[in-house]
Every structure is written in structure tokens, then in C-alpha cells.
Design a protein around this motif. Sequence first.
Motif, short mmCIF file in Angstrom:
data_model
loop_
_atom_site.label_atom_id
_atom_site.label_comp_id
_atom_site.label_asym_id
_atom_site.label_seq_id
_atom_site.Cartn_x
_atom_site.Cartn_y
_atom_site.Cartn_z
N LEU A 69 25.59 52.73 49.13
CA LEU A 69 26.86 53.06 49.77
C LEU A 69 26.98 52.33 51.11
O LEU A 69 25.99 52.06 51.78
CB LEU A 69 26.97 54.57 50.01
CG LEU A 69 26.99 55.46 48.77
CD1 LEU A 69 27.09 56.93 49.19
CD2 LEU A 69 28.15 55.10 47.86
N SER A 70 28.20 52.05 51.49
CA SER A 70 28.47 51.33 52.73
C SER A 70 28.53 52.29 53.91
O SER A 70 28.53 53.52 53.75
CB SER A 70 29.79 50.58 52.61
OG SER A 70 30.85 51.50 52.37
N GLY A 71 28.60 51.74 55.10
CA GLY A 71 28.75 52.55 56.29
C GLY A 71 29.24 51.71 57.45
O GLY A 71 29.10 50.48 57.45
N VAL A 72 29.80 52.38 58.45
CA VAL A 72 30.25 51.70 59.66
C VAL A 72 30.12 52.68 60.81
O VAL A 72 30.33 53.88 60.64
CB VAL A 72 31.71 51.19 59.52
CG1 VAL A 72 32.68 52.32 59.27
CG2 VAL A 72 32.12 50.37 60.73
N GLY A 73 29.72 52.18 61.99
CA GLY A 73 29.56 53.09 63.12
C GLY A 73 29.36 52.34 64.42
O GLY A 73 29.44 51.11 64.47
N TYR A 74 29.09 53.10 65.48
CA TYR A 74 28.84 52.51 66.78
C TYR A 74 27.92 53.40 67.60
O TYR A 74 27.71 54.58 67.29
CB TYR A 74 30.12 52.22 67.55
CG TYR A 74 30.96 53.42 67.95
CD1 TYR A 74 30.45 54.46 68.74
CD2 TYR A 74 32.31 53.50 67.60
CE1 TYR A 74 31.23 55.53 69.13
CE2 TYR A 74 33.10 54.58 67.98
CZ TYR A 74 32.55 55.58 68.75
OH TYR A 74 33.32 56.65 69.14
N GLY A 75 27.40 52.86 68.70
CA GLY A 75 26.73 53.61 69.75
C GLY A 75 27.33 53.21 71.07
O GLY A 75 27.41 52.02 71.40
N LEU A 76 27.81 54.18 71.85
CA LEU A 76 28.40 53.93 73.16
C LEU A 76 27.44 54.42 74.23
O LEU A 76 26.94 55.55 74.17
CB LEU A 76 29.75 54.65 73.30
CG LEU A 76 30.81 54.38 72.21
CD1 LEU A 76 32.10 55.09 72.55
CD2 LEU A 76 31.03 52.89 72.03
#
Length: 436
Positions: free
Chosen positions: A297-304
Motif C-alpha cells: 500500500l502507498s502512503g504520504v506524510g510529513y514531519g514538521l
Amino acid sequence: MTTFSAPKGIPDYFPPASSAFLAVRETLAASAQRAGYGYVELPIFEDTALFARGVGESTDVVSKEMYTFADRGGRSVTLRPEGTAGVMRGVIEHGLDRGQLPVKLYYAGPFFRYERPQAGRYRQLQQVGVEAIGVDDPALDAEVIAIGDAAYRALGLTGYRLELTSLGDAACRPAYREKLQSFLRDLPLDEATRQRAELNPLRVLDDKRPEMRELLADAPLMVDHLCPACREHYEQVKGYLNDLGVKFTENPRMVRGLDYYTKTTFEFVHDGLGAQSGIGGGGRYDGLMAELGGQPLSGVGYGLGVDRILLACQAEGLTVGDAARCEVYCVPLGEAAKARLVALAGQLRQAGVRVDLAYGGKGLKGAMKAADRSGARLALVLGERDLAEGALQLKELGSGEQRSVPLVDAVTTVREAVDLLRANGGNPSGGKDSAR
């Protein structure tokens, strides 16, 4: 006697400065909450192999920066250097990937990397991150980016920019990798850089040395070698960002520090921070779940980065958070008055008011100085004569105005006065706040 200091490279946040830190973290979290992301609490340390496999053996994070040690059972564990691998492990372990998709989660807390301490680069760094897992939709990429952008704007930041590119996927990256390696083999590279070029040539593009920048000026770029599917995905992401009103700058030379990124890759940059200009970033990681033993499965994210965003707010002269410890400060004059105000303070706290009290038998002058230092806007003064008359003195510390309030009505009256102050930004008249 020996005294102690915090470990090198790890910042402390104490009042009043901690109020700004807390406000930044809560603002970042609130932006994710508004988009339907649920909170996840991650372990501080994990199996070392999780990060070695998920983040990438060739990255500086794994090869140089992780805090890794053997626990008492002889198991190799690592203080988490980033959040995505841990979130993915948890999603697989708890079966969330077999439910409704996408799985939308956010997290907050400390992360650990052994780096040379400098302004904006800490060995214990604080982040708020989001992950959207299970759906490969360009609109979801744009949503994730927009959540971060909205958080910065909610803090009042204006001097940042969003840099965007695509790193392709398994269909187009291998051919580009060969083309880039061929280009790099013809350059006069030092031995360490040459080894890096063979292991992970994209990482060479991130070299900040001026002489390397010059050598790499004509290097082939991934964005120019995307397959049709990745090209279409990238164009749609940009279109959705335009629809959302999120401004961006394309940076085809961007290389993130983690190996799992594919397709959409982005970074928020603030030039007011000098060399450590990144205040957050992320991207898509379509192969990570399968790499960690889960479904493809795909995913997308960030860390701020909370620490760096706080520095960015300071660079722009922004006042973030409320440094006041309380809204109301109780000043008892005598033991009987103290007993009455202790009870009243408890009632006001239950009513949602932030209240402190002058402990230690301070006199009126000392107690009023303490009230001023606390940041309170109102003081409740109760002496023996007031107690006998069944009233207390409600003083507005900004204007100096004072009035008598019946004790039986104190909770209601004080709560109304606090509500008025909140509505008027701390000033009972609603105009410019008086200096104290």
C-alpha cells in the motif's frame, strides 16, 4: 557540590518561553485534526532493524546519526530518528491497513539524531507529523501539503516557501539512476563521494559544497526523466495545490534525507534561519509498507520541526502563545481570608479559569508584585475586613480599576470578567491594552 546541565544539543523549554513552544506544537496538531487525522502515540525506541530497513542503510540517519544500544536482554534498539517507519509498523501490527482507507494519523513528540549541535539542529528534536496510508491519490498528496501550509499560516508565518518535486517510482527511477551514475563516474569525485554515488547517487545531488555544486550543474534531473504515470501524478498534485491556494516553487534538485520517498517530495524552507533553513518536509513512500512486511500500500506524510518553526516565528518577530501562567491571581491577607480564597480558586478552576494564589504569607505589596509577574489580568484581594463584610476586591491589573464583589457572586462575576478579557484580547475595554 557538582551541578548538572542538560545533555549537549538538547534544548530545554521552561516558562515563559515554553508557552510559545506549546502553542506551535498545538497549532500544528490542530491543523491535522481539522482534516480528520487521528492521534497516535509512538514508542520512543524501536527495534533497530525497523529503521535500518525502513529509512535506508545508505542514509546518514542510519549510518551516522542513530542512537542505538543493546538493552538488558541483548536486543538492539534505537531511539526513534523519525516517525514514518514507526507509524507504518504500528499500522501493520494492529491491522489498520485492512480497514477503511486511507488510514489518516498524526503524532507529536521528540526524535533523536546524533548530529553536531548548532542553531536549529538538535540531538533531541521535536516534530509533529502526519501520515495518510493506503491510497495513491494526487489529491491526498496535496491535502497533506496543505495541512502543513495551513499550520504555518495559522501561526502568522509569511517568510517561508514550499519547494516541490517528484522523485519518480520503481518504473522510472532505475533508468534515471543509471544515467546519473554514468554522469557521476566522469567527474573528479573524492573517494567518499564516489562510494556514495555507487550506493545511492541521488544523495550526491544533496552535496552542499560549492565545488560540488559547480560539478553537478549539468547533472541529469529526475523530474526530466519521469515515466508518463509519474509525470501525470506530479501534474495533478500541482493542480490540486493551485486549487487549494497553496503556493509552491519547483525545485528539481531537492533530495530528502530518507530513502523511502517516491513521487511527490516537498520541503518547507525559511531563509531567516540561515543554513538550517528547513522547517518541515515529507513526501510519498509507496514501497515502504511492503518493505516492512505489510501489504503493498502507498502512503504520504510529513514531519514538521517544532524547534525550527519556533525559531522562524522569532525571526519574524511573532508573538506566539500566552506566556501568562494564569488569568486570575488571588491575594489573601490573613489565614481566614486564605482559607476562603483557596476554596474560591478551586471553584474558579472548575469553571475553566486559570487561577494562582499568593502562597507563603506574602504581604500586600509582595503579593501584588507576584500577581504582576504571573501575567494575570485580574487580582482578587481579600482581607479580614472584606471577609467580615462578605465581599472581595476585584482589581484589573492593566487599568488599576478596582471594585467590590459580593463573595456569594464571586465565581459568576469573576468568570464573566475573564470571558470579557478573553473576548477583548486581554483588555477589559476592548481597546489598546494598557502597559503594566
